[in-house]
Design a protein around this motif. Structure first.
Motif, PDB file in Angstrom:
ATOM      1  N   GLU A   1       0.882  -1.165   0.000  1.00  0.00           N
ATOM      2  CA  GLU A   1       0.000   0.000   0.000  1.00  0.00           C
ATOM      3  C   GLU A   1       0.917   1.211   0.000  1.00  0.00           C
ATOM      4  OE1 GLU A   1      -3.048   0.082   3.002  1.00  0.00           O
ATOM      5  OE2 GLU A   1      -3.019  -2.101   3.101  1.00  0.00           O
ATOM      6  N   LEU A   2       0.905   1.943  -1.111  1.00  0.00           N
ATOM      7  CA  LEU A   2       1.913   2.961  -1.358  1.00  0.00           C
ATOM      8  C   LEU A   2       1.384   4.369  -1.118  1.00  0.00           C
ATOM      9  CD1 LEU A   2       4.780   3.543  -2.397  1.00  0.00           C
ATOM     10  CD2 LEU A   2       3.845   3.469  -4.717  1.00  0.00           C
ATOM     11  N   THR A   3       2.171   5.146  -0.408  1.00  0.00           N
ATOM     12  CA  THR A   3       1.929   6.580  -0.260  1.00  0.00           C
ATOM     13  C   THR A   3       3.093   7.288  -0.940  1.00  0.00           C
ATOM     14  OG1 THR A   3       0.824   6.282   1.865  1.00  0.00           O
ATOM     15  CG2 THR A   3       1.644   8.488   1.373  1.00  0.00           C
ATOM     16  N   VAL A   4       2.771   8.164  -1.866  1.00  0.00           N
ATOM     17  CA  VAL A   4       3.778   8.920  -2.600  1.00  0.00           C
ATOM     18  C   VAL A   4       3.734  10.363  -2.113  1.00  0.00           C
ATOM     19  CG1 VAL A   4       4.589   9.684  -4.867  1.00  0.00           C
ATOM     20  CG2 VAL A   4       3.520   7.419  -4.610  1.00  0.00           C
ATOM     21  N   VAL A   5       4.865  10.838  -1.627  1.00  0.00           N
ATOM     22  CA  VAL A   5       4.964  12.217  -1.154  1.00  0.00           C
ATOM     23  C   VAL A   5       5.963  12.934  -2.059  1.00  0.00           C
ATOM     24  CG1 VAL A   5       5.565  13.752   0.755  1.00  0.00           C
ATOM     25  CG2 VAL A   5       4.541  11.505   1.224  1.00  0.00           C
ATOM     26  N   GLU A   6       5.485  13.897  -2.813  1.00  0.00           N
ATOM     27  CA  GLU A   6       6.393  14.722  -3.610  1.00  0.00           C
ATOM     28  C   GLU A   6       7.011  15.732  -2.652  1.00  0.00           C
ATOM     29  OE1 GLU A   6       5.264  16.231  -7.436  1.00  0.00           O
ATOM     30  OE2 GLU A   6       3.889  14.544  -7.762  1.00  0.00           O
ATOM     31  N   TYR A   7       8.199  15.388  -2.170  1.00  0.00           N
ATOM     32  CA  TYR A   7       8.787  16.120  -1.049  1.00  0.00           C
ATOM     33  C   TYR A   7       9.150  17.563  -1.374  1.00  0.00           C
ATOM     34  CZ  TYR A   7      13.397  15.508  -3.064  1.00  0.00           C
ATOM     35  OH  TYR A   7      14.467  15.562  -3.903  1.00  0.00           O
ATOM     36  N   LEU A   8       9.282  17.915  -2.652  1.00  0.00           N
ATOM     37  CA  LEU A   8       9.531  19.324  -2.977  1.00  0.00           C
ATOM     38  C   LEU A   8       8.269  20.157  -2.782  1.00  0.00           C
ATOM     39  CD1 LEU A   8      11.810  18.970  -6.125  1.00  0.00           C
ATOM     40  CD2 LEU A   8      12.503  19.561  -3.791  1.00  0.00           C
ATOM     41  N   LYS A   9       7.107  19.520  -2.916  1.00  0.00           N
ATOM     42  CA  LYS A   9       5.826  20.203  -2.696  1.00  0.00           C
ATOM     43  C   LYS A   9       5.349  20.056  -1.257  1.00  0.00           C
ATOM     44  CE  LYS A   9       4.199  19.532  -7.431  1.00  0.00           C
ATOM     45  NZ  LYS A   9       3.181  18.887  -8.269  1.00  0.00           N
ATOM     46  N   GLN A  10       5.613  18.904  -0.646  1.00  0.00           N
ATOM     47  CA  GLN A  10       5.202  18.602   0.729  1.00  0.00           C
ATOM     48  C   GLN A  10       6.425  18.115   1.504  1.00  0.00           C
ATOM     49  OE1 GLN A  10       2.105  15.774  -0.709  1.00  0.00           O
ATOM     50  NE2 GLN A  10       0.914  16.725   0.935  1.00  0.00           N
ATOM     51  N   PRO A  11       7.299  19.032   1.896  1.00  0.00           N
ATOM     52  CA  PRO A  11       8.537  18.589   2.551  1.00  0.00           C
ATOM     53  C   PRO A  11       8.285  17.961   3.918  1.00  0.00           C
ATOM     54  CG  PRO A  11       8.440  21.000   2.411  1.00  0.00           C
ATOM     55  CD  PRO A  11       7.222  20.469   1.722  1.00  0.00           C
ATOM     56  N   PRO A  12       9.104  16.974   4.266  1.00  0.00           N
ATOM     57  CA  PRO A  12       8.988  16.398   5.595  1.00  0.00           C
ATOM     58  C   PRO A  12       9.444  17.414   6.642  1.00  0.00           C
ATOM     59  CG  PRO A  12      10.877  15.475   4.425  1.00  0.00           C
ATOM     60  CD  PRO A  12      10.151  16.342   3.458  1.00  0.00           C
ATOM     61  N   THR A  13       8.950  17.267   7.835  1.00  0.00           N
ATOM     62  CA  THR A  13       9.384  18.138   8.927  1.00  0.00           C
ATOM     63  C   THR A  13      10.814  17.775   9.318  1.00  0.00           C
ATOM     64  OG1 THR A  13       8.627  16.622  10.648  1.00  0.00           O
ATOM     65  CG2 THR A  13       7.021  18.279   9.834  1.00  0.00           C
ATOM     66  N   ARG A  14      11.415  18.650  10.063  1.00  0.00           N
ATOM     67  CA  ARG A  14      12.762  18.390  10.561  1.00  0.00           C
ATOM     68  C   ARG A  14      12.751  17.121  11.417  1.00  0.00           C
ATOM     69  NH1 ARG A  14      16.317  18.576  14.502  1.00  0.00           N
ATOM     70  NH2 ARG A  14      18.297  19.694  14.301  1.00  0.00           N
ATOM     71  N   ALA A  15      11.742  16.984  12.264  1.00  0.00           N
ATOM     72  CA  ALA A  15      11.633  15.804  13.125  1.00  0.00           C
ATOM     73  C   ALA A  15      11.490  14.532  12.297  1.00  0.00           C
ATOM     74  CB  ALA A  15      10.464  15.950  14.087  1.00  0.00           C
ATOM     75  N   LYS A  16      10.720  14.587  11.230  1.00  0.00           N
ATOM     76  CA  LYS A  16      10.545  13.416  10.362  1.00  0.00           C
ATOM     77  C   LYS A  16      11.861  13.060   9.685  1.00  0.00           C
ATOM     78  CE  LYS A  16       8.253  10.102   8.405  1.00  0.00           C
ATOM     79  NZ  LYS A  16       7.757   8.975   9.201  1.00  0.00           N
ATOM     80  N   LEU A  17      12.577  14.071   9.203  1.00  0.00           N
ATOM     81  CA  LEU A  17      13.877  13.812   8.576  1.00  0.00           C
ATOM     82  C   LEU A  17      14.831  13.152   9.565  1.00  0.00           C
ATOM     83  CD1 LEU A  17      14.416  17.095   6.561  1.00  0.00           C
ATOM     84  CD2 LEU A  17      14.265  14.783   5.605  1.00  0.00           C
ATOM     85  N   GLU A  18      14.861  13.674  10.785  1.00  0.00           N
ATOM     86  CA  GLU A  18      15.729  13.118  11.814  1.00  0.00           C
ATOM     87  C   GLU A  18      15.380  11.646  12.061  1.00  0.00           C
ATOM     88  OE1 GLU A  18      17.562  14.691  16.001  1.00  0.00           O
ATOM     89  OE2 GLU A  18      15.538  15.321  15.489  1.00  0.00           O
ATOM     90  N   GLN A  19      14.086  11.338  12.138  1.00  0.00           N
ATOM     91  CA  GLN A  19      13.637   9.956  12.341  1.00  0.00           C
ATOM     92  C   GLN A  19      13.998   9.068  11.145  1.00  0.00           C
ATOM     93  OE1 GLN A  19       9.800   8.938  11.047  1.00  0.00           O
ATOM     94  NE2 GLN A  19      11.016   7.088  10.826  1.00  0.00           N
ATOM     95  N   LEU A  20      13.797   9.578   9.928  1.00  0.00           N
ATOM     96  CA  LEU A  20      14.117   8.794   8.731  1.00  0.00           C
ATOM     97  C   LEU A  20      15.597   8.420   8.684  1.00  0.00           C
ATOM     98  CD1 LEU A  20      11.978  10.685   6.066  1.00  0.00           C
ATOM     99  CD2 LEU A  20      11.608   8.341   6.880  1.00  0.00           C
ATOM    100  N   TYR A  21      16.458   9.404   8.917  1.00  0.00           N
ATOM    101  CA  TYR A  21      17.896   9.120   8.869  1.00  0.00           C
ATOM    102  C   TYR A  21      18.319   8.188  10.005  1.00  0.00           C
ATOM    103  CZ  TYR A  21      18.102  12.669   5.264  1.00  0.00           C
ATOM    104  OH  TYR A  21      17.897  13.379   4.114  1.00  0.00           O
TER     105      TYR A  21
END
Length: 116
Positions: free
Chosen positions: A28-48
């Motif tokens: 089940e796929l969610t596509v986020v065009e991150y240039l239009k809907q950037p992740p939050t700083r907290a989300k980026l920190e969690q992803l990395y």
């Protein structure tokens, strides 16, 4: 399985990774065009963190203002890089994919298979 891709449709590797995900069974796929809907700083920190990589390793240098902002120098901290990425999503290397099995920067695109 739920999968989220932070996607840039202008990027060939991102498009190829998206195609792999779309063809995968039971995703089940969610596509986020991150240039239009950037992740939050907290989300980026969690992803990395979940990918086992540093923000420096996730920094896009080519085609971005990373060098001009001083983010490629040895003195650039993870906090500085995350703050800059949150303000300018062009600095985020892509595609990032998250599933229940983990997070990967899918360069090359076959890397996505590790978390499917």
């Amino acid at each position: 399985m739920q999968a989220t891709i932070w996607h840039n449709p202008k990027c060939g590797t991102s498009r190829k990774t998206l195609a792999i995900l779309e063809e995968a069974a039971d995703v089940e796929l969610t596509v986020v065009e991150y240039l239009k809907q950037p992740p939050t700083r907290a989300k980026l920190e969690q992803l990395y963190r979940d990918a086992g990589m540093t923000p420096q390793e996730g920094l896009r240098v080519r085609g971005s203002p990373a060098e001009e902002l001083g983010l490629t120098q040895d003195g650039a901290t993870a906090d500085q890089i995350l703050d800059a990425m949150a303000q300018e999503p062009m600095l985020i290397n892509r595609p990032l994919v998250e599933t229940a099995k983990g997070v990967r920067l899918c360069r090359p695109q076959e890397t996505v298979q590790e978390i499917l």
